[in-house]
Design an enzyme around this catalytic site. Structure first.
Site, short mmCIF file in Angstrom:
data_model
loop_
_atom_site.label_atom_id
_atom_site.label_comp_id
_atom_site.label_asym_id
_atom_site.label_seq_id
_atom_site.Cartn_x
_atom_site.Cartn_y
_atom_site.Cartn_z
N LYS A 82 43.61 76.61 23.81
CA LYS A 82 44.83 76.10 24.49
C LYS A 82 45.10 76.82 25.80
CE LYS A 82 46.28 74.54 20.03
NZ LYS A 82 47.25 74.38 18.99
N ASN B 9 61.06 74.43 8.99
CA ASN B 9 60.45 75.68 8.51
C ASN B 9 61.49 76.79 8.55
OD1 ASN B 9 60.33 77.05 11.20
ND2 ASN B 9 59.07 75.25 11.66
N LYS C 236 70.55 56.50 4.44
CA LYS C 236 70.04 57.46 3.46
C LYS C 236 69.06 56.77 2.50
CE LYS C 236 71.42 60.53 -0.22
NZ LYS C 236 72.45 60.85 -1.21
N PHE D 97 52.29 82.26 20.18
CA PHE D 97 52.36 83.03 18.93
C PHE D 97 51.44 82.36 17.92
CE2 PHE D 97 55.53 86.42 18.35
CZ PHE D 97 55.95 86.53 19.66
N LYS E 51 42.70 79.88 18.92
CA LYS E 51 43.83 79.12 19.48
C LYS E 51 44.04 79.47 20.94
CE LYS E 51 46.87 78.16 15.71
NZ LYS E 51 47.95 78.57 14.87
N ASP F 146 54.09 70.55 13.34
CA ASP F 146 52.92 69.82 13.84
C ASP F 146 53.01 68.32 13.54
OD1 ASP F 146 51.41 71.88 15.05
OD2 ASP F 146 50.95 72.67 13.05
O1 PMT Z 1 62.16 82.85 14.35
P1 PMT Z 1 61.88 84.05 13.48
O2 PMT Z 1 62.52 83.92 12.12
O3 PMT Z 1 62.24 85.34 14.17
O4 PMT Z 1 60.32 84.10 13.19
C1 PMT Z 1 59.44 84.33 14.25
C2 PMT Z 1 58.19 83.45 14.12
C3 PMT Z 1 57.43 83.85 12.88
C4 PMT Z 1 58.56 81.97 14.08
C5 PMT Z 1 57.34 83.72 15.42
O5 PMT Z 1 56.97 85.07 15.43
C6 PMT Z 1 56.09 82.85 15.46
O6 PMT Z 1 55.06 83.21 14.95
N1 PMT Z 1 56.18 81.67 16.09
C7 PMT Z 1 55.09 80.67 16.19
C8 PMT Z 1 54.84 80.04 14.86
C9 PMT Z 1 53.86 78.89 14.96
O7 PMT Z 1 54.28 77.79 15.12
O8 PMT Z 1 52.61 79.24 14.99
P2 PMT Z 1 51.40 78.16 15.13
O9 PMT Z 1 50.22 78.99 14.83
O10 PMT Z 1 51.68 76.97 14.28
O11 PMT Z 1 51.47 77.71 16.64
C10 PMT Z 1 50.75 78.37 17.67
C11 PMT Z 1 51.46 78.24 18.98
O12 PMT Z 1 51.53 76.87 19.36
C12 PMT Z 1 52.89 78.74 18.99
O13 PMT Z 1 53.12 79.43 20.21
C13 PMT Z 1 53.73 77.49 18.91
O14 PMT Z 1 54.99 77.62 19.57
C14 PMT Z 1 52.84 76.47 19.64
N2 PMT Z 1 52.95 75.10 19.16
C15 PMT Z 1 52.70 74.78 17.85
C16 PMT Z 1 52.73 73.48 17.44
C17 PMT Z 1 53.07 72.47 18.38
N3 PMT Z 1 53.13 71.20 17.99
N4 PMT Z 1 53.34 72.79 19.63
C18 PMT Z 1 53.29 74.08 20.04
O15 PMT Z 1 53.55 74.38 21.22
#
Ligand code: PMT
Length: 404
Positions: A339, A208, A287, A321, A335, A277
């Site tokens: 969690k 991403n 390849k 986040f 969320k 995810d």
């Molecule tokens: O890195 P930058 O370019 O500065 O951008 C910042 C950002 C946009 C990446 C940051 O601000 C941000 O939003 N990060 C979390 C993005 C995200 O993965 O969101 P989510 O809604 O998919 O996940 C929710 C939370 O679960 C997050 O804290 C994530 O770290 C966590 N997660 C998600 C998936 C996973 N398999 N394991 C996790 O722990």
């Protein structure tokens, strides 16, 4: 951190004196009021006019040319200063300060101040290694002066070794850190940042747009505020923040493993990483060749790291986040509850300048009661600082009530 702060920049006579012009600009850019004091020898390497132009203030060079008014004035300037930075600092000024000698304007001002003094050495490598200089540096460090290590590399005298002025970014960071209250001392902050990469053959992967900027901003700010910081980062091009323990990972699985390694000693966990995810179910050894038909990749679930931590977090503070394109607040709050987070920071993607890659962000911070606080568009550093304020408040409340 430097905004409105009064910085006295002392420049002594070494070839690195030219770099102090850039340092002055850096401090001014950060909103500091910079007053430059130069030793006589420093004026042979760079002109006071350059520093006066860049600082926007008169430059002071010699006690004996001063009026009586200024002689008293420099004592009050020493008292009013928030910090004195000496960059470059020669063996001579280090020796003078260590011996309590005050025979020119800079050394007198240092003797008269109660502000922190940061010494940034730059000299020939043999001088830097000299046992007397080493002893002087140790003495000054032991009585509360801040001494940076000189940088390693090629020196003006064409030798290679330790003796270069520390990088200007490191000096600026050290100043910001010295000027910041250490209100997170005693906390072990574990931060994840950046993207993960999920490979399907040796040269291609799913990922991403995360640059890591938001997560690194947390690492820098938590470190400045006195926390012990561990940063687990996916691939980024950002410089390693100084004083932070950095562990590089690539995939969600490796990020999970690294998080679990450091989980136990952490007291605050901030999950900023944009974790994939899903990952390709099969990783080809070679390849994958194209053909004329479509190409399908079967994906399987990656571990949900934050959900795993939420189950075992105990009294640690867990911050996540949320990246949502619709129903931001509801999805983020769901969320948080699902969690077991203490706070969730939801990126407001409707605001231009927010989210991936930008230096700025605009977010809503939601707590367990569902209270939403809006942080308007500001730098990611400021966002991190404000969220850390909220975390500190949670810590204070939990100490008072015993509930996290
Ligand atoms: O890195 P930058 O370019 O500065 O951008 C910042 C950002 C946009 C990446 C940051 O601000 C941000 O939003 N990060 C979390 C993005 C995200 O993965 O969101 P989510 O809604 O998919 O996940 C929710 C939370 O679960 C997050 O804290 C994530 O770290 C966590 N997660 C998600 C998936 C996973 N398999 N394991 C996790 O722990």
């Amino acid at each position: 951190m430097c905004e409105g702060k009064k910085i006295i920049l002392g420049i002594t006579g070494g070839i690195a004196a030219y770099k102090s012009a850039e340092l002055t600009r850096e401090f001014v850019k950060k909103g500091a009021q910079v007053t430059v004091i130069m030793t006589k020898n420093a004026t042979k390497f760079i002109t006071p006019l350059t520093l006066q132009t860049l600082s926007g203030n008169p430059v002071y060079t010699d006690t004996f040319s001063l009026t009586g008014e200024w002689e008293i004035g420099h004592i009050s300037m020493a008292e009013a200063a928030d910090i004195i930075v000496i960059a470059p600092a020669t063996a001579n000024i280090i020796g003078k300060i260590a011996s309590g000698i005050a025979d020119d304007l800079l050394s007198t001002t240092v003797m008269a101040t109660r502000a922190p003094v940061l010494i940034c050495p730059a000299m020939n490598t043999n001088m830097y290694a000299n046992i007397i200089v080493r002893a002087n540096c140790e003495k000054l460090a032991s009585i509360g002066y801040y001494i940076m290590d000189a940088d390693y590399g090629e020196l003006a005298c064409k030798t290679e070794g330790a003796g270069r002025l520390p990088p200007l970014d490191d000096i600026a960071e050290e100043v910001a850190s010295i000027l910041t209250e250490k209100d997170l001392a005693g906390e072990n902050v574990l931060i994840t940042a950046g993207p993960t990469r999920e490979p399907f053959d040796p040269i291609r992967f799913i990922s991403n747009y995360s640059s890591g900027k938001m997560g690194y901003a947390f690492a820098v700010m938590a470190k400045r505020r006195g926390a012990d910081v561990t940063l687990i980062t996916g691939p980024t091009v950002l410089p390693v923040p100084s004083g932070v323990k950095v562990h590089e990972v690539t995939t969600a699985v490796s990020m999970r493993d690294e998080v679990m390694k450091h989980f136990k000693e952490s007291t605050i966990i901030i999950k900023v990483a944009a974790v994939a995810d899903y990952r390709p179910a099969v990783l080809s050894d070679s390849k994958i060749k194209k053909d004329d038909g479509p190409f399908n990749i079967t994906l399987e679930r990656n571990p949900d790291i934050i959900a795993e931590i939420g189950k075992i977090k105990g009294d640690r503070i867990l911050v996540g986040f949320a990246m949502e394109t619709e129903d931001l607040l509801k999805n983020a709050y769901d969320k948080l509850l699902a969690k077991n987070m203490d706070l969730i920071v939801a990126n407001d993607l409707s605001r231009p300048g927010s989210g991936f890659q930008y230096d700025t962000n605009s977010v809503r911070v939601i707590d367990r009661s569902g209270t939403v606080r809006k942080l308007p568009l500001m730098t990611k550093t400021k966002i991190a600082d404000r969220v850390l304020d909220r975390i500190k408040k949670l810590r204070k409340d939990s100490k008072e009530t015993g509930v996290v």
